[in-house]
Design a protein around this motif. Structure first.
Motif, PDB file in Angstrom:
ATOM      1  N   THR A  11       0.856  -1.189   0.000  1.00 20.85           N
ATOM      2  CA  THR A  11       0.000   0.000   0.000  1.00 20.85           C
ATOM      3  C   THR A  11       0.891   1.238   0.000  1.00 20.85           C
ATOM      4  N   ARG A  12       0.312   2.397  -0.315  1.00 21.02           N
ATOM      5  CA  ARG A  12       1.114   3.612  -0.428  1.00 21.02           C
ATOM      6  C   ARG A  12       0.344   4.833   0.062  1.00 21.02           C
ATOM      7  N   ASP A  13       1.096   5.807   0.597  1.00 26.41           N
ATOM      8  CA  ASP A  13       0.558   7.150   0.815  1.00 26.41           C
ATOM      9  C   ASP A  13       0.795   7.961  -0.455  1.00 26.41           C
ATOM     10  N   PHE A  14      -0.037   8.975  -0.683  1.00 25.79           N
ATOM     11  CA  PHE A  14       0.147   9.845  -1.840  1.00 25.79           C
ATOM     12  C   PHE A  14       0.166  11.297  -1.379  1.00 25.79           C
ATOM     13  N   SER A  15       1.198  12.013  -1.781  1.00 23.96           N
ATOM     14  CA  SER A  15       1.356  13.426  -1.436  1.00 23.96           C
ATOM     15  C   SER A  15       0.399  14.278  -2.269  1.00 23.96           C
ATOM     16  N   PRO A  16       0.272  15.582  -1.938  1.00 23.06           N
ATOM     17  CA  PRO A  16      -0.586  16.447  -2.760  1.00 23.06           C
ATOM     18  C   PRO A  16      -0.197  16.447  -4.245  1.00 23.06           C
ATOM     19  N   VAL A  17       1.109  16.455  -4.532  1.00 19.03           N
ATOM     20  CA  VAL A  17       1.554  16.431  -5.937  1.00 19.03           C
ATOM     21  C   VAL A  17       1.163  15.114  -6.591  1.00 19.03           C
ATOM     22  N   GLU A  18       1.362  14.021  -5.864  1.00 29.30           N
ATOM     23  CA  GLU A  18       0.996  12.719  -6.413  1.00 29.30           C
ATOM     24  C   GLU A  18      -0.510  12.608  -6.615  1.00 29.30           C
ATOM     25  N   MET A  19      -1.286  13.170  -5.705  1.00 25.87           N
ATOM     26  CA  MET A  19      -2.741  13.138  -5.867  1.00 25.87           C
ATOM     27  C   MET A  19      -3.182  13.967  -7.067  1.00 25.87           C
ATOM     28  N   ALA A  20      -2.487  15.071  -7.323  1.00 26.51           N
ATOM     29  CA  ALA A  20      -2.807  15.870  -8.514  1.00 26.51           C
ATOM     30  C   ALA A  20      -2.564  15.036  -9.775  1.00 26.51           C
ATOM     31  N   LYS A  21      -1.484  14.261  -9.762  1.00 27.32           N
ATOM     32  CA  LYS A  21      -1.186  13.396 -10.911  1.00 27.32           C
ATOM     33  C   LYS A  21      -2.242  12.298 -11.048  1.00 27.32           C
ATOM     34  N   ARG A  22      -2.614  11.698  -9.930  1.00 24.55           N
ATOM     35  CA  ARG A  22      -3.602  10.626  -9.975  1.00 24.55           C
ATOM     36  C   ARG A  22      -4.957  11.152 -10.452  1.00 24.55           C
ATOM     37  N   ASN A  23      -5.321  12.341  -9.986  1.00 24.11           N
ATOM     38  CA  ASN A  23      -6.589  12.913 -10.434  1.00 24.11           C
ATOM     39  C   ASN A  23      -6.565  13.240 -11.918  1.00 24.11           C
ATOM     40  N   TYR A  24      -5.387  13.604 -12.437  1.00 23.53           N
ATOM     41  CA  TYR A  24      -5.239  13.800 -13.881  1.00 23.53           C
ATOM     42  C   TYR A  24      -5.557  12.501 -14.613  1.00 23.53           C
ATOM     43  N   ILE A  25      -5.060  11.382 -14.082  1.00 24.81           N
ATOM     44  CA  ILE A  25      -5.333  10.074 -14.685  1.00 24.81           C
ATOM     45  C   ILE A  25      -6.823   9.760 -14.627  1.00 24.81           C
ATOM     46  N   PHE A  26      -7.411   9.880 -13.434  1.00 26.53           N
ATOM     47  CA  PHE A  26      -8.833   9.554 -13.275  1.00 26.53           C
ATOM     48  C   PHE A  26      -9.710  10.450 -14.144  1.00 26.53           C
ATOM     49  N   ASN A  27      -9.409  11.741 -14.179  1.00 27.43           N
ATOM     50  CA  ASN A  27     -10.238  12.678 -14.947  1.00 27.43           C
ATOM     51  C   ASN A  27     -10.131  12.434 -16.449  1.00 27.43           C
ATOM     52  N   THR A  28      -8.916  12.099 -16.922  1.00 24.96           N
ATOM     53  CA  THR A  28      -8.736  11.807 -18.348  1.00 24.96           C
ATOM     54  C   THR A  28      -9.573  10.599 -18.746  1.00 24.96           C
ATOM     55  N   ILE A  29      -9.472   9.530 -17.958  1.00 22.69           N
ATOM     56  CA  ILE A  29     -10.233   8.309 -18.250  1.00 22.69           C
ATOM     57  C   ILE A  29     -11.729   8.572 -18.138  1.00 22.69           C
ATOM     58  N   ARG A  30     -12.130   9.280 -17.079  1.00 22.64           N
ATOM     59  CA  ARG A  30     -13.552   9.584 -16.862  1.00 22.64           C
ATOM     60  C   ARG A  30     -14.121  10.378 -18.045  1.00 22.64           C
ATOM     61  N   ASN A  31     -13.380  11.367 -18.520  1.00 26.57           N
ATOM     62  CA  ASN A  31     -13.864  12.201 -19.625  1.00 26.57           C
ATOM     63  C   ASN A  31     -14.036  11.396 -20.908  1.00 26.57           C
ATOM     64  N   VAL A  32     -13.127  10.462 -21.170  1.00 27.64           N
ATOM     65  CA  VAL A  32     -13.259   9.626 -22.364  1.00 27.64           C
ATOM     66  C   VAL A  32     -14.462   8.694 -22.218  1.00 27.64           C
ATOM     67  N   TYR A  33     -14.642   8.128 -21.035  1.00 25.63           N
ATOM     68  CA  TYR A  33     -15.826   7.288 -20.807  1.00 25.63           C
ATOM     69  C   TYR A  33     -17.109   8.069 -21.085  1.00 25.63           C
ATOM     70  N   HIS A  34     -17.156   9.320 -20.608  1.00 26.78           N
ATOM     71  CA  HIS A  34     -18.347  10.140 -20.842  1.00 26.78           C
ATOM     72  C   HIS A  34     -18.569  10.370 -22.333  1.00 26.78           C
ATOM     73  N   LEU A  35     -17.494  10.545 -23.086  1.00 30.76           N
ATOM     74  CA  LEU A  35     -17.602  10.763 -24.530  1.00 30.76           C
ATOM     75  C   LEU A  35     -18.321   9.613 -25.221  1.00 30.76           C
ATOM     76  N   TYR A  36     -18.171   8.420 -24.657  1.00 33.52           N
ATOM     77  CA  TYR A  36     -18.758   7.229 -25.269  1.00 33.52           C
ATOM     78  C   TYR A  36     -20.068   6.803 -24.604  1.00 33.52           C
ATOM     79  N   GLY A  37     -20.609   7.659 -23.739  1.00 33.71           N
ATOM     80  CA  GLY A  37     -21.930   7.399 -23.185  1.00 33.71           C
ATOM     81  C   GLY A  37     -21.989   6.502 -21.962  1.00 33.71           C
TER      82      GLY A  37
END
Length: 454
Positions: A11-37
């Motif tokens: 398991t891992r802790d994530f710093s604020p910078v790391e969380m910003a990176k992870r949210n970039y990943i989640f948001n990118t994937i989420r936005n593409v999913y939305h594009l496809y309904g």
């Protein structure tokens, strides 16, 4: 001195910078999913063990984290059972729940429970953590996030085509070069049938799925240990090691599997998917890989896996078609197909390749220095306008020394600092400092907004 606290292995802790990176990943994937309904759902972190057990094969069942019942969980156990020290048997007695192993089985349970509320075909996505009692190693964690998309209630192979387009679009947006590998469990079933070992399909797929990790010799050794004949193993070799273009592999498979109805069906499905994708302008390579088996028992048709080309790491996305999953929960005739992005491995790949866009990891864009009560009050009025314009901004809470406040701004990599002293307040303006160039400009609040928005 108190012992230093720790966290469980894997398991891992994530710093604020790391969380910003992870949210970039989640948001990118989420936005593409939305594009496809696709629509988002969530399921509980824990499920009943009866829901989870038996869905992932014998090896997968061993990796389930089981949750001890609350209260007196020894009640109902005999002394003989306790003294037996049979871990598996005891766990079955006082563990009714477990942490989810993946998001697909909970999704199947969700579909069955909510069937009267769902419009089919149902296109859902889910971004949540899962847990596996695996041995931690590079790129393999005990707690990690999956980003799943599934379609249930449709047999159309257009769903497979669309999921491949989603994979391609996501990794293109990330800037990660990948190879999308595709195979079909019907082809593997056909191969098992042709070599005379149809009843050993699970053993065969589990073994050849490890080819990249343990090599051909060890795969053959495992097949022998599972009771598969040397003759069958020898027949298997040239098939799983087929090379050439996708078209050449398919052509050869048509010959090899001509006597297997299920094998021919798998070839036809793969041919359709690959032909449809030829006209989809994919940015990444797609390869028919006969060694791809995806060890999970519930796959019945097309299977997928994605490998990063510029980083040594395991698969970063996987998935496939499952025709019978909801049947184990009493709802038959519902076919599904899905993919799962491994967010934690994608996180590691983006880190190694330094592919995060600057704006994805920058938090605060504008920092106001605090010189005292009056200056802070003036800064707060400007700050309200800045935030109303959608600019991330903050005011230092204490009127500390200038050096301390500037060190704070530097530590957080804030690109702009606003300085408001008595002179600036008299003019109704703000001194804006660009922390990269060192340039300073005296600006009205409106001009400040325009400058930062550039």
């Amino acid at each position: 001195m108190a012992a230093k606290p720790g966290i469980p292995k894997g398991t891992r802790d994530f710093s604020p910078v790391e969380m910003a990176k992870r949210n970039y990943i989640f948001n990118t994937i989420r936005n593409v999913y939305h594009l496809y309904g696709y629509q988002q759902i969530e399921t509980p972190s824990m499920e009943m063990l009866s829901t989870l057990m038996g869905k992932y094969g014998e090896e997968g069942d061993k990796l389930l984290f089981k949750i001890q019942n609350s209260g007196n969980y020894f009640s109902g156990l005999t002394d003989e059972e306790l003294l037996s020290r049979d871990a598996a048997k005891l766990a079955s007695k006082f563990c009714e729940k477990g942490l989810r192993y993946d998001l697909t089985v909970p999704f199947a349970r969700y579909v069955v429970m909510h069937r009267d509320e769902i419009t089919f075909p149902f296109k859902r996505y889910q971004i949540q953590p899962v847990w596996r009692a695996d041995r931690p190693q590079k790129g393999r964690y005990r707690e990690f996030y999956q980003c799943d998309a599934d379609v249930v209630g449709s047999d159309s192979l257009l769903n497979e085509v669309e999921l491949m387009q989603i994979i391609d679009q996501v990794f293109t947006q990330f800037g990660i070069r990948v190879c999308i590998k595709i195979n079909n469990r019907k082809i593997l079933s056909g191969i098992a049938e042709i070599i005379g070992e149809a009843d050993k399909i699970v053993d065969i797929t589990v073994a050849i799925d490890k080819l990249d990790k343990i090599g051909l010799e060890n795969v053959n050794k495992e097949l022998t240990e599972k009771g598969i004949s040397n003759e069958a193993i020898n027949m298997l070799q040239p098939i799983i090691l087929l090379s050439g273009t996708n078209a050449e592999k398919l052509s050869k498979l048509k010959e090899v599997l001509a006597a297997s109805e299920v094998g021919v069906k798998g070839v036809e499905e793969s041919e359709y998917i690959l032909a449809a994708l030829e006209n989809s302008n994919l940015q990444n390579e797609i390869e028919l890989d006969l060694t791809l088996a995806r060890g999970l028992n519930y796959y019945t048709g097309a299977i997928f896996e994605v490998k990063a080309l510029d980083v040594q790491i395991g698969s970063i996305t996987g998935g496939g078609r499952y025709d019978n999953l909801t049947g184990v929960f009493g709802m038959t005739g519902v076919s599904g197909v899905g993919i799962s992005f491994g967010a934690d491995r994608i996180f590691d790949v983006l880190n190694q390749l330094e592919l995060y866009p600057k704006e994805a990891v920058n938090g605060t864009q504008l920092f106001f220095v605090n010189f005292g009560e009056k200056e802070a009050a003036f800064a707060m009025t400007v700050l309200a306008k800045v935030r109303a314009a959608g600019i991330n901004a903050e005011l230092y809470p204490d009127s500390a020394k200038m050096k301390k406040q500037m060190s704070y701004a530097n530590a957080k990599n804030i690109p702009y600092v606003a300085i408001v002293g008595e002179n600036e307040m008299n003019e109704g303006k703000v001194m804006l400092k660009n922390m990269t160039t060192g340039e300073q400009s005296l600006l009205s609040p409106e001009a400040l907004l325009a400058r930062i928005a550039i």
